[in-house]
Design a protein around this motif. Structure first.
Motif, PDB file in Angstrom:
ATOM      1  N   THR A   1       0.860  -1.185   0.000  1.00 48.90           N
ATOM      2  CA  THR A   1       0.000   0.000   0.000  1.00 48.90           C
ATOM      3  C   THR A   1       0.894   1.232   0.000  1.00 48.90           C
ATOM      4  N   PHE A   2       1.099   1.776  -1.175  1.00 46.19           N
ATOM      5  CA  PHE A   2       2.066   2.865  -1.380  1.00 46.19           C
ATOM      6  C   PHE A   2       1.812   4.039  -0.440  1.00 46.19           C
ATOM      7  N   SER A   3       0.555   4.377  -0.256  1.00 42.72           N
ATOM      8  CA  SER A   3       0.214   5.557   0.535  1.00 42.72           C
ATOM      9  C   SER A   3       0.512   5.390   2.021  1.00 42.72           C
ATOM     10  N   MET A   4       0.873   4.208   2.451  1.00 41.30           N
ATOM     11  CA  MET A   4       1.202   3.979   3.858  1.00 41.30           C
ATOM     12  C   MET A   4       2.666   4.266   4.162  1.00 41.30           C
ATOM     13  N   TYR A   5       3.458   4.572   3.146  1.00 39.38           N
ATOM     14  CA  TYR A   5       4.889   4.750   3.324  1.00 39.38           C
ATOM     15  C   TYR A   5       5.341   6.172   3.052  1.00 39.38           C
ATOM     16  N   ALA A   6       6.201   6.667   3.933  1.00 44.18           N
ATOM     17  CA  ALA A   6       6.960   7.859   3.598  1.00 44.18           C
ATOM     18  C   ALA A   6       8.020   7.432   2.589  1.00 44.18           C
ATOM     19  N   MET A   7       8.350   8.350   1.693  1.00 49.23           N
ATOM     20  CA  MET A   7       9.283   8.009   0.620  1.00 49.23           C
ATOM     21  C   MET A   7      10.463   8.972   0.618  1.00 49.23           C
ATOM     22  N   GLY A   8      11.544   8.512   0.025  1.00 50.62           N
ATOM     23  CA  GLY A   8      12.712   9.379  -0.043  1.00 50.62           C
ATOM     24  C   GLY A   8      13.600   9.060  -1.226  1.00 50.62           C
ATOM     25  N   TRP A   9      14.434  10.010  -1.558  1.00 51.85           N
ATOM     26  CA  TRP A   9      15.464   9.849  -2.583  1.00 51.85           C
ATOM     27  C   TRP A   9      16.831   9.991  -1.933  1.00 51.85           C
ATOM     28  N   PHE A  10      17.717   9.096  -2.299  1.00 56.85           N
ATOM     29  CA  PHE A  10      19.115   9.133  -1.893  1.00 56.85           C
ATOM     30  C   PHE A  10      19.963   9.133  -3.163  1.00 56.85           C
ATOM     31  N   ARG A  11      21.219   9.500  -3.009  1.00 53.72           N
ATOM     32  CA  ARG A  11      22.137   9.374  -4.130  1.00 53.72           C
ATOM     33  C   ARG A  11      23.518   8.997  -3.617  1.00 53.72           C
ATOM     34  N   GLN A  12      24.253   8.344  -4.499  1.00 55.06           N
ATOM     35  CA  GLN A  12      25.618   7.949  -4.166  1.00 55.06           C
ATOM     36  C   GLN A  12      26.515   8.263  -5.344  1.00 55.06           C
ATOM     37  N   ALA A  13      27.391   9.220  -5.136  1.00 55.64           N
ATOM     38  CA  ALA A  13      28.355   9.596  -6.159  1.00 55.64           C
ATOM     39  C   ALA A  13      29.545   8.640  -6.109  1.00 55.64           C
ATOM     40  N   PRO A  14      30.303   8.532  -7.198  1.00 61.73           N
ATOM     41  CA  PRO A  14      31.466   7.633  -7.215  1.00 61.73           C
ATOM     42  C   PRO A  14      32.427   7.934  -6.070  1.00 61.73           C
TER      43      PRO A  14
ATOM     44  N   ILE B   1       9.462  12.800   1.413  1.00 63.01           N
ATOM     45  CA  ILE B   1       8.074  13.230   1.280  1.00 63.01           C
ATOM     46  C   ILE B   1       7.207  12.372   2.188  1.00 63.01           C
ATOM     47  N   SER B   2       6.208  13.004   2.777  1.00 64.94           N
ATOM     48  CA  SER B   2       5.330  12.294   3.700  1.00 64.94           C
ATOM     49  C   SER B   2       4.374  11.380   2.961  1.00 64.94           C
ATOM     50  N   ARG B   3       3.639  10.595   3.698  1.00 64.33           N
ATOM     51  CA  ARG B   3       2.729   9.617   3.103  1.00 64.33           C
ATOM     52  C   ARG B   3       1.703  10.256   2.173  1.00 64.33           C
TER      53      ARG B   3
ATOM     54  N   ASN C   1       0.851   5.102  -7.530  1.00 65.45           N
ATOM     55  CA  ASN C   1       1.909   4.390  -6.792  1.00 65.45           C
ATOM     56  C   ASN C   1       3.302   4.805  -7.269  1.00 65.45           C
ATOM     57  N   THR C   2       3.471   6.091  -7.468  1.00 69.10           N
ATOM     58  CA  THR C   2       4.723   6.584  -8.042  1.00 69.10           C
ATOM     59  C   THR C   2       5.189   7.848  -7.336  1.00 69.10           C
ATOM     60  N   MET C   3       6.492   7.925  -7.149  1.00 69.50           N
ATOM     61  CA  MET C   3       7.132   9.114  -6.603  1.00 69.50           C
ATOM     62  C   MET C   3       8.042   9.695  -7.680  1.00 69.50           C
TER      63      MET C   3
ATOM     64  N   ALA D   1       6.263   5.301   8.498  1.00 72.43           N
ATOM     65  CA  ALA D   1       6.199   6.584   9.181  1.00 72.43           C
ATOM     66  C   ALA D   1       5.171   6.524  10.307  1.00 72.43           C
ATOM     67  N   PRO D   2       5.486   7.104  11.455  1.00 77.12           N
ATOM     68  CA  PRO D   2       4.574   7.061  12.594  1.00 77.12           C
ATOM     69  C   PRO D   2       3.324   7.903  12.415  1.00 77.12           C
ATOM     70  N   SER D   3       3.354   8.835  11.498  1.00 72.40           N
ATOM     71  CA  SER D   3       2.187   9.668  11.266  1.00 72.40           C
ATOM     72  C   SER D   3       2.168  10.131   9.820  1.00 72.40           C
ATOM     73  N   GLY D   4       1.051  10.668   9.405  1.00 65.14           N
ATOM     74  CA  GLY D   4       0.898  11.035   8.012  1.00 65.14           C
ATOM     75  C   GLY D   4       1.829  12.118   7.537  1.00 65.14           C
ATOM     76  N   GLY D   5       2.190  13.037   8.407  1.00 69.44           N
ATOM     77  CA  GLY D   5       3.022  14.160   7.994  1.00 69.44           C
ATOM     78  C   GLY D   5       4.505  13.947   8.233  1.00 69.44           C
ATOM     79  N   TYR D   6       4.880  12.775   8.684  1.00 69.15           N
ATOM     80  CA  TYR D   6       6.271  12.498   9.056  1.00 69.15           C
ATOM     81  C   TYR D   6       7.131  12.278   7.821  1.00 69.15           C
ATOM     82  N   ILE D   7       8.335  12.840   7.864  1.00 66.35           N
ATOM     83  CA  ILE D   7       9.302  12.641   6.793  1.00 66.35           C
ATOM     84  C   ILE D   7      10.485  11.857   7.343  1.00 66.35           C
ATOM     85  N   VAL D   8      10.850  10.803   6.671  1.00 66.41           N
ATOM     86  CA  VAL D   8      11.951   9.938   7.083  1.00 66.41           C
ATOM     87  C   VAL D   8      13.231  10.433   6.430  1.00 66.41           C
ATOM     88  N   THR D   9      14.254  10.697   7.245  1.00 64.11           N
ATOM     89  CA  THR D   9      15.485  11.276   6.703  1.00 64.11           C
ATOM     90  C   THR D   9      16.716  10.386   6.848  1.00 64.11           C
ATOM     91  N   LYS D  10      16.641   9.348   7.669  1.00 64.99           N
ATOM     92  CA  LYS D  10      17.809   8.491   7.912  1.00 64.99           C
ATOM     93  C   LYS D  10      17.691   7.197   7.116  1.00 64.99           C
TER      94      LYS D  10
END
Length: 126
Positions: free
Chosen positions: A27-40, A50-52, A76-78, A100-109
């Motif tokens: 259920t996509f809407s139940m998850y906070a989402m994020g983008w990471f990057r890794q340079a060489p 982004i929050s749920r 179902n897309t970010m 995420a513990p709540s709808g407005g929570y943003i996961v950063t780690k």
């Protein structure tokens, strides 16, 4: 949840690119989402979250004002809209989903994220 990031490629400095992250198997809407990057030769870094519901977003200073994170729960897309790209934006970009513990929570780690996509390479030429 399975995540697939796509949309990477070669772009000239100053140009734009849009990355997408398609989710399936959950259920996509139940998850906070994020983008990471890794340079060489660098460690993976968090750049955007982004929050749920999509009502709250966060961008790291290195991309703030140039990148935009958004999501479409019906599809179902970010997304990560990358504008005014720089050579230092060259990296493999990963999307991730976290509980995420709540709808407005943003996961950063990164350790807070449960699911990861395979990554898509963005190369910015000068």
């Amino acid at each position: 949840v399975q995540l697939q990031a796509y949309g990477g490629g070669l772009v000239q400095a100053g140009g734009s690119l849009r990355l997408s992250c398609a989710a399936s198997g959950g259920t996509f809407s139940m998850y906070a989402m994020g983008w990471f990057r890794q340079a060489p030769g660098q460690v993976r870094e968090f750049i955007a979250g982004i929050s749920r519901s999509g009502g709250s977003t966060y961008l790291e200073g290195s991309v703030k004002g140039r990148f935009t994170i958004s999501r479409d729960n019906a599809k179902n897309t970010m997304y990560l809209q990358m504008n005014s790209v720089k050579p230092e934006d060259t990296a493999v970009y990963y999307c991730a989903a976290g509980t995420a513990p709540s709808g407005g929570y943003i996961v950063t780690k990164d350790y807070q994220y449960d699911y990861w996509g395979q990554g898509t390479l963005v190369t910015v030429s000068s």
